[in-house]
Design a protein around this motif. Structure first.
Motif, mmCIF file in Angstrom:
data_model
loop_
_atom_site.group_PDB
_atom_site.id
_atom_site.type_symbol
_atom_site.label_atom_id
_atom_site.label_comp_id
_atom_site.label_asym_id
_atom_site.label_seq_id
_atom_site.Cartn_x
_atom_site.Cartn_y
_atom_site.Cartn_z
ATOM 1 N N LEU A 116 0.832 -1.207 0.000
ATOM 2 C CA LEU A 116 0.000 0.000 0.000
ATOM 3 C C LEU A 116 0.867 1.257 0.000
ATOM 4 N N LEU A 117 1.955 1.225 0.767
ATOM 5 C CA LEU A 117 2.871 2.370 0.778
ATOM 6 C C LEU A 117 3.535 2.552 -0.586
ATOM 7 N N ALA A 118 3.915 1.422 -1.207
ATOM 8 C CA ALA A 118 4.533 1.494 -2.535
ATOM 9 C C ALA A 118 3.562 2.078 -3.556
ATOM 10 N N LEU A 119 2.296 1.684 -3.451
ATOM 11 C CA LEU A 119 1.288 2.238 -4.350
ATOM 12 C C LEU A 119 1.137 3.738 -4.123
ATOM 13 N N ALA A 120 1.146 4.136 -2.849
ATOM 14 C CA ALA A 120 1.010 5.553 -2.532
ATOM 15 C C ALA A 120 2.210 6.354 -3.041
ATOM 16 N N VAL A 121 3.415 5.770 -2.939
ATOM 17 C CA VAL A 121 4.621 6.456 -3.400
ATOM 18 C C VAL A 121 4.589 6.663 -4.907
ATOM 19 N N ASN A 122 3.987 5.690 -5.618
ATOM 20 C CA ASN A 122 3.954 5.783 -7.082
ATOM 21 C C ASN A 122 2.861 6.714 -7.613
ATOM 22 N N PHE A 123 1.926 7.121 -6.761
ATOM 23 C CA PHE A 123 0.872 8.014 -7.212
ATOM 24 C C PHE A 123 1.411 9.330 -7.768
ATOM 25 N N PRO A 124 2.287 10.045 -7.032
ATOM 26 C CA PRO A 124 2.753 11.345 -7.547
ATOM 27 C C PRO A 124 3.445 11.252 -8.903
ATOM 28 N N SER A 125 4.299 10.218 -9.093
ATOM 29 C CA SER A 125 5.029 10.117 -10.356
ATOM 30 C C SER A 125 4.096 9.785 -11.516
ATOM 31 N N THR A 126 3.072 8.951 -11.257
ATOM 32 C CA THR A 126 2.131 8.628 -12.334
ATOM 33 C C THR A 126 1.293 9.845 -12.715
ATOM 34 N N ILE A 127 0.962 10.658 -11.723
ATOM 35 C CA ILE A 127 0.207 11.887 -12.015
ATOM 36 C C ILE A 127 1.089 12.882 -12.773
#
Length: 262
Positions: free
Chosen positions: A34-45
């Motif tokens: 879940l943390l990894a998914l959250a970390v990847n949110f900004p870069s995907t946006i």
């Protein structure tokens, strides 16, 4: 229903393992994901990668459900669910982006390694088959024109974050689960050794007791019984060897002569 699924997926070795410890590790894995998914949110946006964003939004509630299952003690079900979700998300992202060359496909081996430590052979082989099917789709699908991979672009930061997340989570998961399994095996070995020593001590006491001791199996329906064990002193009092008494089976007359009139 969930209990039946857990029994279907769980290996027999987990019956002898401290399930709270394993469940805690699986919970930590789910939280790390879940943390990894959250970390990847900004870069995907930032990269306007809407495909990856959609995959992250789908994966997040699924991993959260797996976290809930692990807290309920359904460890194998939680791991199997996380593995299925990750396989689906990774394959979807790779299909819509760079195909077999997408950086996320390096997670396939990690998923199998972690799953092999918690799932039984049947469930693990299902995941292996699905992983091979996914790899075959990415490799052959593009070759036969079933989908068109996006040309590789320079997204160094996004790729770095994805690779580091996969490596860190895989390393943590494998080390924690393997260490827990090793501790469980050591505890099981120590318990077996203690049981063997206890049985040996009881056998010594039984064999060298000053009184004659005999053990019978009763057959109430037939009003009969059979000698299944006795110590050396009992055999001496009966005037037969232990082997002879065990071969006779029914030694009621002999026991009466040993114990006196009844």
């Amino acid at each position: 229903m969930i209990h039946r699924i857990e029994d279907y997926l769980s290996p027999s070795i987990l019956q002898d393992v401290n399930m709270r410890r394993i469940a805690r590790i699986v919970q930590n894995i789910a939280i790390a994901l879940l943390l990894a998914l959250a970390v990847n949110f900004p870069s995907t946006i930032a990269n306007r990668n809407w495909t990856a964003m959609t995959a992250l939004l789908i994966a997040t509630p699924s991993i959260a459900t797996a976290l809930w299952l692990s807290r309920r003690g359904r460890v194998s079900t939680a791991v199997f669910m996380m593995a299925l979700v990750l396989l689906l998300i990774i394959t979807t992202i790779a299909t819509l982006t760079q195909g077999i060359n997408d950086v996320t496909v390096i997670a396939y081996p990690g998923i199998l390694v972690v799953s092999s430590l918690v799932l039984n052979k049947r469930a693990f082989m299902i995941l292996v088959g699905l992983t091979l099917a996914a790899v075959g789709w990415l490799a052959l699908g593009a070759a036969f024109g079933l989908f068109v991979p996006v040309p590789q672009s320079a997204n160094g930061l996004t790729d770095l974050i994805a690779v580091l997340s996969i490596l860190i989570i895989t390393t943590f998961s494998v080390y924690s689960l393997a260490d827990s399994m090793q501790q469980a095996m050591n505890e099981r070995r120590a318990a077996a050794q203690a049981l063997h020593e206890s049985q040996t001590m009881l056998q010594l006491i039984f064999d060298h007791a000053f009184d004659g001791i005999s053990v019978y199996e009763e057959f109430s329906e037939q009003d009969d019984r059979r000698l299944i064990n006795c110590n050396t002193r009992y055999a001496e009092m009966a005037g037969h060897s232990k082997e002879e008494l065990l071969a006779m089976g029914n030694t009621l007359p002999i026991q009466k002569s040993v114990n006196g009139p009844q």
